[in-house]
Design a protein around this motif. Structure first.
Motif, PDB file in Angstrom:
ATOM      1  N   ASN A  19       0.975  -1.111   0.030  1.00 10.06           N
ATOM      2  CA  ASN A  19       0.077   0.138  -0.168  1.00 10.06           C
ATOM      3  C   ASN A  19       0.702   1.259  -0.075  1.00 10.06           C
ATOM      4  O   ASN A  19       1.681   1.209   0.961  1.00 10.06           O
ATOM      5  N   PRO A  20       0.858   2.090  -1.301  1.00 12.16           N
ATOM      6  CA  PRO A  20       1.574   3.400  -1.100  1.00 12.16           C
ATOM      7  C   PRO A  20       1.326   4.362   0.218  1.00 12.16           C
ATOM      8  O   PRO A  20       2.279   5.217   0.502  1.00 12.16           O
ATOM      9  N   ALA A  21       0.319   4.290   0.790  1.00 12.74           N
ATOM     10  CA  ALA A  21      -0.039   4.898   2.053  1.00 12.74           C
ATOM     11  C   ALA A  21       0.497   4.568   3.411  1.00 12.74           C
ATOM     12  O   ALA A  21       0.441   5.191   4.230  1.00 12.74           O
ATOM     13  N   SER A  22       1.040   3.191   3.117  1.00 15.62           N
ATOM     14  CA  SER A  22       1.571   2.739   4.318  1.00 15.62           C
ATOM     15  C   SER A  22       2.727   3.246   5.064  1.00 15.62           C
ATOM     16  O   SER A  22       3.537   3.793   4.214  1.00 15.62           O
ATOM     17  N   PRO A  23       2.946   3.112   6.395  1.00 14.97           N
ATOM     18  CA  PRO A  23       4.165   3.913   7.002  1.00 14.97           C
ATOM     19  C   PRO A  23       5.251   3.066   6.619  1.00 14.97           C
ATOM     20  O   PRO A  23       6.380   3.801   6.227  1.00 14.97           O
ATOM     21  N   ARG A  24       5.330   1.739   6.283  1.00 11.54           N
ATOM     22  CA  ARG A  24       6.606   1.047   5.693  1.00 11.54           C
ATOM     23  C   ARG A  24       6.934   1.656   4.236  1.00 11.54           C
ATOM     24  O   ARG A  24       8.222   1.946   4.228  1.00 11.54           O
ATOM     25  N   PHE A  25       6.078   1.780   3.572  1.00 10.54           N
ATOM     26  CA  PHE A  25       6.095   2.000   2.072  1.00 10.54           C
ATOM     27  C   PHE A  25       6.872   3.592   2.227  1.00 10.54           C
ATOM     28  O   PHE A  25       7.636   4.014   1.345  1.00 10.54           O
ATOM     29  N   GLN A  26       6.024   4.409   2.757  1.00  5.64           N
ATOM     30  CA  GLN A  26       6.452   5.916   2.877  1.00  5.64           C
ATOM     31  C   GLN A  26       7.927   6.114   3.588  1.00  5.64           C
ATOM     32  O   GLN A  26       8.982   6.907   3.124  1.00  5.64           O
ATOM     33  N   ALA A  27       8.491   5.173   4.528  1.00  2.00           N
ATOM     34  CA  ALA A  27       9.642   5.081   5.004  1.00  2.00           C
ATOM     35  C   ALA A  27      10.699   4.606   3.977  1.00  2.00           C
ATOM     36  O   ALA A  27      11.804   5.134   3.965  1.00  2.00           O
ATOM     37  N   LEU A  28      10.353   3.515   3.277  1.00  2.00           N
ATOM     38  CA  LEU A  28      11.203   3.016   2.070  1.00  2.00           C
ATOM     39  C   LEU A  28      11.323   3.993   0.836  1.00  2.00           C
ATOM     40  O   LEU A  28      12.527   4.211   0.447  1.00  2.00           O
TER      41      LEU A  28
END
Length: 115
Positions: free
Chosen positions: A22-31
């Motif tokens: 999910n592009p909105a997930s914290p993991r994606f945003q951090a990476l």
């Protein structure tokens, strides 16, 4: 002899039927979130540069070249590969050239008046 090979399964995506992140997930945003923001800034700068090139078309322009040389010309176009400016009525210290190409690597700056 056969060797078993492991299979990597991606987690289910946000809509449930696809696999991915999910592009909105914290993991994606951090990476990758910072890279996407930088890409947006680059795209905005590129768009503004292209608009400036469009505004310069057909206008008298002064080019500042290496070694302190200044030349005046009517701006024609710029190529897609960012290799050269096409100009008309190039006025140099040696005379006037009807049409010419100025290499990007030789141009330090250029100015034109907005009307």
């Amino acid at each position: 002899m056969l060797v078993p090979v492991g299979v990597l399964r991606l987690p289910r995506g946000p809509e449930g039927s696809s696999r991915g992140f999910n592009p909105a997930s914290p993991r994606f945003q951090a990476l990758l979130g910072g890279q996407m923001m930088a890409q947006g800034v680059r795209a905005n700068l590129r768009q503004r540069y292209l608009q400036a090139l469009g505004a310069a078309r057909g206008r008298p322009t002064r080019f500042y070249l290496r070694a302190g040389v200044q030349v005046d010309a009517v701006f024609g176009a710029a190529d897609v590969e960012a290799v050269a400016f096409q100009v008309d009525a190039l006025r140099t210290p040696l005379g006037v050239q009807a049409a010419a190409l100025l290499r990007y690597t030789d141009v330090l700056a250029y100015t034109f008046l907005l009307k």
